[in-house]
Scaffold this motif. Structure first.
Motif, short mmCIF file in Angstrom:
data_model
loop_
_atom_site.label_atom_id
_atom_site.label_comp_id
_atom_site.label_asym_id
_atom_site.label_seq_id
_atom_site.Cartn_x
_atom_site.Cartn_y
_atom_site.Cartn_z
N PHE A 4 0.82 -1.21 0.00
CA PHE A 4 0.00 0.00 0.00
C PHE A 4 0.86 1.26 0.00
CE2 PHE A 4 -3.72 -2.21 2.19
CZ PHE A 4 -4.34 -2.39 0.97
N GLY A 6 3.65 3.88 2.15
CA GLY A 6 3.64 4.74 3.32
C GLY A 6 2.38 5.34 3.90
N HIS A 7 1.88 6.38 3.29
CA HIS A 7 0.79 7.15 3.90
C HIS A 7 -0.46 6.33 4.16
CE1 HIS A 7 3.22 10.64 3.42
NE2 HIS A 7 3.25 10.53 2.10
N ILE A 8 -0.77 5.43 3.24
CA ILE A 8 -1.97 4.62 3.42
C ILE A 8 -1.78 3.67 4.59
CG2 ILE A 8 -3.60 3.07 2.30
CD1 ILE A 8 -2.74 4.15 -0.36
N GLY A 10 0.21 4.04 7.02
CA GLY A 10 0.23 4.87 8.23
C GLY A 10 -1.18 5.15 8.72
N LEU A 11 -2.04 5.51 7.80
CA LEU A 11 -3.43 5.82 8.17
C LEU A 11 -4.12 4.56 8.70
CD1 LEU A 11 -5.86 7.63 8.34
CD2 LEU A 11 -6.26 7.27 5.91
N GLN A 14 -2.96 3.94 12.22
CA GLN A 14 -3.55 4.87 13.17
C GLN A 14 -5.00 4.51 13.46
OE1 GLN A 14 -2.34 7.37 15.03
NE2 GLN A 14 -0.34 6.72 14.35
N LEU A 15 -5.73 4.18 12.43
CA LEU A 15 -7.16 3.86 12.61
C LEU A 15 -7.33 2.58 13.40
CD1 LEU A 15 -8.53 4.79 9.07
CD2 LEU A 15 -8.99 6.00 11.20
N LEU A 17 -5.70 1.57 15.78
CA LEU A 17 -5.45 1.78 17.21
C LEU A 17 -6.74 2.09 17.95
CD1 LEU A 17 -2.23 4.01 17.16
CD2 LEU A 17 -2.37 1.58 17.68
N GLN A 27 -8.73 -0.70 7.20
CA GLN A 27 -8.43 -0.64 5.76
C GLN A 27 -9.61 -0.04 5.00
OE1 GLN A 27 -7.50 -4.18 3.26
NE2 GLN A 27 -5.80 -4.37 4.67
N LEU A 29 -11.98 1.87 6.15
CA LEU A 29 -12.13 3.28 6.49
C LEU A 29 -11.07 4.12 5.78
CD1 LEU A 29 -12.88 3.13 10.32
CD2 LEU A 29 -14.48 3.51 8.45
N PHE A 31 -9.46 3.59 2.98
CA PHE A 31 -9.72 3.77 1.55
C PHE A 31 -10.92 4.67 1.32
CE2 PHE A 31 -6.92 0.12 1.02
CZ PHE A 31 -6.06 0.71 0.10
N ILE A 33 -11.73 7.20 3.32
CA ILE A 33 -11.25 8.55 3.59
C ILE A 33 -10.48 9.10 2.39
CG2 ILE A 33 -9.58 9.86 4.98
CD1 ILE A 33 -10.48 8.10 7.39
N ILE A 34 -9.61 8.27 1.84
CA ILE A 34 -8.80 8.72 0.71
C ILE A 34 -9.67 9.09 -0.49
CG2 ILE A 34 -7.13 7.90 -0.99
CD1 ILE A 34 -5.92 6.27 1.37
#
Lengths: 199, 199
Positions: A4, A6-8, A10-11, A14-15, A17, A27, A29, A31, A33-34
């Motif tokens: 995927f 980095g940024h994805i 990472g997101l 975070q989610l 957690l 995952q 959520l 996609f 959001i993006i």
């Protein structure tokens, strides 16, 4: 999960957690959001930071709010002689939704749990006892959950308050309205039997 | 919901816009977020904005990535003669997790659905056809979902590609491994029968 990048990832991390959000939901959520418009995503991110930065405990009832005092405590039409003790702000919200309770609240932010090492000093009990000092309060309704921790807390609080001379009550425990007897656990059935009232 | 006051209600509203997140879950998440340390909350908010701002479509396979080309397309060890066509980046991730597929992918970002008004031009089909122009591709594996839309899309793509002279295959449909026959729907059972192989 390098596929995927980095940024994805990472997101997603975070989610995931967040409580009750597993890897798969995170995952989904991420996609979602993006795929959303920039301003909508910005609003989501902003609301997270703003809420965290501006929320504090109500100086009276300890619920989470963004003013010195919460809307309920600062409402002159609420009955200050009755305090309902709940475990969390969500429990407060549940009773507020009924629209029938006119007293005020006290939020403990937890319940006594020897198992988890949470003692009476770890919840907002001191603050509750201070509120009883004024002599204005006539009844404390204990509405902690009907779990082992909730019951323990209820017992503890009632023993603490009785010497003060304030009436202490506990919300009823029994068969939920619309509940089917055959699907209800034995403990609840026995509680309902013990708590029977005359018709 | 005035009993929570501004910022909290705002956060709950923003969270409940996410797919699969109802009012109750949004409330639970909001209170969790508020209770977390400031830097942790900032990381969450940042990851949302960063992901949204930096993610784009891979110029080759159309998956979501943050570079010109995704890590899979830019990996020289992947076999460029085989393209697996999937509906979403999550489907790509599902196959990547197996660790066994060595080819590359093409992400359609949807499936043809006359019901929802999604036609062949609304998914990344043109981009797939362009990739076949080079003559490098030997096989296109269609791995769209086994739903009505997925099957329709698979049929459509196979008809589109056959004239180009590239081999088109479809992933097998049947009883999932570990699946209990008695719990599997009839359509799947019949598919499994139709697709039987010699032992």
């Amino acid at each position: 999960m390098e596929y995927f990048s980095g940024h994805i990832t990472g997101l997603i991390e975070q989610l995931s957690l967040l409580p009750g959000i597993g890897r798969k939901t995170a995952q989904r959520l991420a996609f979602y959001i993006i795929s959303q418009p920039e301003d909508k995503v910005k609003r989501l991110a902003d609301s997270i930071t703003t809420a965290r930065m501006n929320v504090r405990y109500c100086r009276t009832c300890c619920t989470l709010t963004d003013a010195e005092e919460c809307p309920i405590c600062s409402n002159p039409r609420r009955d200050r002689t009755t305090i309902m003790v709940v475990e969390t702000p969500r429990d407060l919200a549940a009773y507020e939704k009924t629209g029938k309770y006119e007293g005020v609240y006290h939020v403990l932010h937890g319940a006594i749990s020897p198992m988890l090492g949470i003692g009476p000093d770890d919840i907002r009990l001191k603050e509750l006892m201070q509120r009883l000092q004024t002599g204005e309060v006539r009844e404390v309704i204990i509405a902690t959950n009907s779990s082992l921790e909730g019951e323990t807390t209820a017992m503890y609080i009632s023993r603490l308050i009785k010497p003060v001379g304030v009436k202490v009550t506990r919300i009823a425990s029994g068969v939920p309205v619309g509940g089917d007897l055959e699907n209800i656990d034995e403990v609840t059935l026995l509680r309902a039997l013990d708590g029977r009232t005359a018709l």
